[in-house]
Design an enzyme around this catalytic site. Sequence first.
Site, short mmCIF file in Angstrom:
data_model
loop_
_atom_site.label_atom_id
_atom_site.label_comp_id
_atom_site.label_asym_id
_atom_site.label_seq_id
_atom_site.Cartn_x
_atom_site.Cartn_y
_atom_site.Cartn_z
N VAL A 1 35.33 37.43 30.38
CA VAL A 1 36.43 38.24 29.82
C VAL A 1 36.70 37.81 28.38
CG1 VAL A 1 38.84 38.92 30.08
CG2 VAL A 1 37.41 38.60 32.11
N ALA B 1 39.74 27.46 22.69
CA ALA B 1 39.49 26.19 23.39
C ALA B 1 38.79 26.49 24.70
CB ALA B 1 40.80 25.46 23.65
N LYS C 1 45.16 36.59 38.10
CA LYS C 1 46.01 37.14 39.16
C LYS C 1 46.53 36.06 40.09
CE LYS C 1 41.51 37.92 39.53
NZ LYS C 1 40.51 38.61 38.76
N VAL D 1 45.29 42.92 37.22
CA VAL D 1 45.12 43.84 38.35
C VAL D 1 44.30 45.05 37.93
CG1 VAL D 1 46.30 45.26 40.09
CG2 VAL D 1 47.38 43.14 39.26
N GLY E 1 41.34 45.52 36.51
CA GLY E 1 40.55 45.53 35.28
C GLY E 1 41.09 46.44 34.20
N GLY F 1 28.59 40.32 36.26
CA GLY F 1 29.84 39.73 35.75
C GLY F 1 31.08 40.27 36.45
N GLU G 1 34.23 36.88 40.96
CA GLU G 1 34.94 35.68 40.52
C GLU G 1 33.95 34.51 40.45
OE1 GLU G 1 38.49 35.69 39.83
OE2 GLU G 1 37.75 37.73 39.78
N LYS H 1 46.12 40.52 43.85
CA LYS H 1 46.48 41.72 43.08
C LYS H 1 47.52 42.55 43.83
CE LYS H 1 41.88 41.89 40.97
NZ LYS H 1 40.52 42.41 41.16
N GLY I 1 34.69 43.53 34.96
CA GLY I 1 33.70 43.56 33.88
C GLY I 1 34.36 43.24 32.56
N1 HSE Z 1 36.28 39.72 40.72
C1 HSE Z 1 37.22 40.75 40.38
C2 HSE Z 1 36.74 42.05 41.02
C3 HSE Z 1 37.29 40.88 38.90
O1 HSE Z 1 35.60 42.11 41.47
O2 HSE Z 1 37.50 42.99 41.10
C4 HSE Z 1 38.45 41.67 38.41
O3 HSE Z 1 39.65 41.11 38.78
#
Ligand code: HSE
Length: 430
Positions: free
Chosen positions: A14, A43, A102, A129, A131, A184, A187, A202, A299
């Site tokens: 992200v 950082a 989240k 929440v 994306g 990507g 998690e 979420k 994503g």
């Molecule tokens: N791992 C989460 C998903 C990423 O697949 O929805 C977005 O919060």
Amino acid sequence: MQPLRIGIAGLGTVARGVLGLFAASAGHLERQAGRPLKLVRVASRTPRPEADLAGAEFSTDLGTLLHDDVDVVVELIGGEDRAARLVRDAISCGQSVVTANKAIIARFGDELLAGAAKQGVGLGFEAAVAGGIPIIGSLTRGLAASRVRTVAGIINGTSNYILTAMAEQGSTFADALAAAQSLGYAEADPTFDVEGIDAAHKLSILAALAFDVGFGMDGVFTEGIAGVTAEDIGYAAELGYGIKHLGIARRSDNGIEARVHPTLVPEHGMLAQVRGVMNAVLIESDAAGASLFHGAGAGAGPTASSVVSDLIAIARGEALKYRAGGGERQMLPMSAVQSAFYLRIPARDAPGVFGKVANILGANDISIEGAVQRERAIRINGDGSRSSWVPIVILTDSVREAVMDAAIAAVQAMPEVVGNIKCMRVEHFD
Ligand code: HSE
């Protein structure tokens, strides 16, 4: 115009999306914000020499972000303890915070929002929440005048990606998960996705904002997609349903229910059409009626879009204020929740078995809405002998979960039932 001075924690998917957006759209972002967004510090525990930090100072020490040359700390390290500490410290230092995390909002939202209000700083979590779907802003501002009854949707992109690949390409669970990771979406620990924990975080945020019940994970029923098999997907399709991983929060006279679990939804309904990494959130409210939000749920690009939209709001001086936290947290136990059910019952192929099952359901006042009984299969018993059995698949009408549990226990106890009954909830949204 004074620039908004930004410090970013983390250099993962992200964060790199945010850096990419800064690089690609600087002029547009400045026009939207009314002043420049200036990245001054980054950082991360893991340096990434290839990342373009736009001249920002880099450190492996998160504490460097708590400097008075940073107006807003953007927390993108994920995890819980270190991230929560950083957010608390930043707020205490009088810095605004934007986070995609989240887990910490779901768990500590009340405390963090109270801290931000006390310090007079902003706390933005649009990216936490769904994306790229602006669901936090829609729920708290766009729909502020309407009393919400239901929030329901597909809020984990990885699970939806896996279920779509299993249903449409016949992929195995493991292959589909590996693909979601390489894109990507998942998690850092993908069990958070497939066990429903990410979706539960979420949903709990959405429930807190929709129903004013305070943040927290207690009372949020959580079941992931690991138990969904190709066989169930096939039976559901025969009955005219798709299987989706849903988060559902609903207010009734008895209290608030909040649950995430695999769910059969009508194949021609809107939620069944949501494919791949896409998310969708349906909000039913009294004045506005049914509102459906659809968009990329994970994503780098979509999540970065939500992170930067919070930065723009802070740069404009918009108060990021939320109503959550005033009400009493009164969550319904699952035994009191009402839904329809899909049952797959492995039963001996003998006359009268279906009738016995139907009688038990009838005696519990459970009405059968549909049924499938497929070809005979052969079961090899533990002692090597063979017996024939058939899966009886039944869809029921809506029933209280405690009643369904009692009926399933009675069917399971039938001598003709040769294995564990599989049970999934079914939801029909108008
Ligand atoms: N791992 C989460 C998903 C990423 O697949 O929805 C977005 O919060």
